[in-house]
Design an enzyme around this catalytic site. Structure first.
Site, PDB file in Angstrom:
ATOM      1  N   GLN A  75       0.703  -1.204   0.156  1.00 52.73           N
ATOM      2  CA  GLN A  75      -0.031  -0.082  -0.004  1.00 52.73           C
ATOM      3  C   GLN A  75       0.813   1.298  -0.128  1.00 52.73           C
ATOM      4  O   GLN A  75       0.400   2.376   0.585  1.00 52.73           O
ATOM      5  CB  GLN A  75      -0.797   0.009   1.133  1.00 52.73           C
ATOM      6  CG  GLN A  75      -2.238  -0.892   0.975  1.00 52.73           C
ATOM      7  CD  GLN A  75      -2.986  -0.525  -0.407  1.00 52.73           C
ATOM      8  OE1 GLN A  75      -3.149   0.614  -0.532  1.00 52.73           O
ATOM      9  NE2 GLN A  75      -3.414  -1.584  -0.972  1.00 52.73           N
ATOM     10  N   SER A  76       2.057   1.215  -0.624  1.00 58.69           N
ATOM     11  CA  SER A  76       2.858   2.415  -0.656  1.00 58.69           C
ATOM     12  C   SER A  76       2.503   3.403  -1.601  1.00 58.69           C
ATOM     13  O   SER A  76       1.999   3.270  -2.574  1.00 58.69           O
ATOM     14  CB  SER A  76       4.081   1.896  -1.391  1.00 58.69           C
ATOM     15  OG  SER A  76       4.918   3.220  -1.513  1.00 58.69           O
ATOM     16  N   ASN A  77       2.256   4.651  -0.964  1.00 59.35           N
ATOM     17  CA  ASN A  77       1.759   5.913  -1.453  1.00 59.35           C
ATOM     18  C   ASN A  77       2.786   6.345  -2.192  1.00 59.35           C
ATOM     19  O   ASN A  77       2.524   7.168  -3.528  1.00 59.35           O
ATOM     20  CB  ASN A  77       1.363   7.025  -0.491  1.00 59.35           C
ATOM     21  CG  ASN A  77       0.358   6.618   0.493  1.00 59.35           C
ATOM     22  OD1 ASN A  77      -0.585   6.353   0.174  1.00 59.35           O
ATOM     23  ND2 ASN A  77       0.612   6.470   1.708  1.00 59.35           N
ATOM     24  N   CYS A  79       5.025   4.656  -4.026  1.00 64.90           N
ATOM     25  CA  CYS A  79       4.946   3.913  -5.304  1.00 64.90           C
ATOM     26  C   CYS A  79       3.896   4.204  -6.252  1.00 64.90           C
ATOM     27  O   CYS A  79       3.949   4.515  -7.423  1.00 64.90           O
ATOM     28  CB  CYS A  79       4.811   2.380  -5.080  1.00 64.90           C
ATOM     29  SG  CYS A  79       6.492   1.581  -4.433  1.00 64.90           S
TER      30      CYS A  79
END
Ligand SMILES: *Cc1c(COP(=O)(O)O)cnc(C)c1O
Length: 328
Positions: A75-77, A79
């Site tokens: 859930q990387s913002n 990325c």
């Protein structure tokens, strides 16, 4: 102070809004709380990484790369915003994500896919540890990838937040306000380093309070890595000041059960800000940082006529995943 000039490419809409949260300030009987809305940078749901990527993508394009690689959690913002930045810039995007491929794409990961990113799953490694491996692999295939580290946190990315403080200072002068404190989430260190450097360079004059987000210390204490990035960035931009740990305020008491584990602190903070001001914050970063701010207010760490700025660094797409935000 003059700092070294860097190329910048437009990816977002700046300045982001800055205004007072009057209802919340009244409800809490002070201090006066303001918010800086970096959730509204406009890059595929926005966030603080847009600022770093404007400098990183400019460098990628100038170095003649045809693709970018970065990494993070599922859930990387960071990325998600990198995938959007790459799409805008016409570069192929490779994301090295921790965990296993989920059967139902949600939140940030769903958006990564919509943006056309190529995904490489790396199990227990959620901080881009396998970026070098994927980089070698892509080079073997004749690609020219540009490597963006975890969180976009290197001296080029840090520029995004040095310039964010320049932007903030102009807004402060316009509305004639001085912030006694600025509170924000601190995790891979680029935001925090840039805010400290910008506070110095543009003479913003605020007390800076970073809320530590990630408990994992496999690469050593976070403060050590942060200080290293801060001094590297100071030298890189030409600020020349050498910082020590005494120059950094990092609050560790809100780490809870670790990275991405939602507890009452985050849940209550999200519901409070939504209910009082109609503003959404995220479960992983801003929910924790804002929860910390509320706790500090309740403990009377600020006087009622002080001005406190909360920096909303984004992250809202992970609201649409399976965090238990209603607490049932
Ligand atoms: C990445 C991120 C942060 C932390 O910024 P760093 O520069 O990594 O310390 C804070 N909030 C959100 C929403 C983020 O995505």
């Amino acid at each position: 102070m003059e700092i070294k000039k860097l190329l910048r490419t437009k990816l977002g809409f700046f300045p982001t809004p800055l205004y007072e949260l009057k209802k919340l300030s009244d409800y809490l009987n002070g201090p006066r709380i303001y918010i800086k809305r970096d959730d509204l940078t406009g890059l595929a749901f926005g966030g603080n990484k847009t600022r770093k990527l404007e400098f990183l993508l400019a460098d990628a394009i100038a170095s003649g790369c045809d693709s970018v690689i970065t990494g993070g959690a599922e859930q990387s913002n960071h990325c998600r915003q990198t995938a959007a930045a790459a799409a805008i810039s016409g570069l192929e995007c490779h994301l090295v994500l921790g965990g296993e491929e989920p059967s139902l794409p949600q939140g940030n990961y769903l958006i990564d896919k919509l943006l056309g990113a190529h995904i490489h799953w790396t199990g227990e490694f959620r901080k881009g540890e396998k970026i070098p491996e994927i980089n070698d692999h892509l080079r073997d295939f004749g690609k020219k990838p540009y490597v963006i580290p975890y969180g976009g946190s290197n001296p080029i990315g840090v520029y995004g937040f040095i310039e964010a403080m320049n932007e903030l200072k102009k807004q402060m002068d316009e509305i004639k306000i001085q912030f006694d404190h600025i509170v924000f989430a601190s995790s891979s260190g680029g935001t925090h380093s840039g805010i400290i450097l910008g506070n110095e360079i543009y003479q913003v004059g605020s007390n800076l309070i970073g809320i530590e987000i990630d408990k994992a210390e496999d690469e050593g204490p976070y403060i050590d890595r942060l200080l290293k990035l801060l001094n590297l960035s100071s030298e890189f931009c030409g600020c020349k000041k050498i910082f020590t740990k005494e120059d950094i305020v990092l609050r560790k008491e809100y780490l809870g059960d670790g990275y991405g584990v939602v507890g009452d602190l985050e849940r209550d903070a999200i519901q409070l800000l939504a209910g009082k001001e109609g503003i959404l914050i995220d479960p992983v970063y801003t929910g924790r940082a804002f929860g910390g701010l509320i706790d500090m207010i309740e403990k009377k760490e600020f006087s009622e006529n002080e001005n406190v700025l909360f920096w909303h660094s984004g992250g809202t797409p992970s609201l649409f995943t399976n965090y238990n935000l209603l607490g049932n």
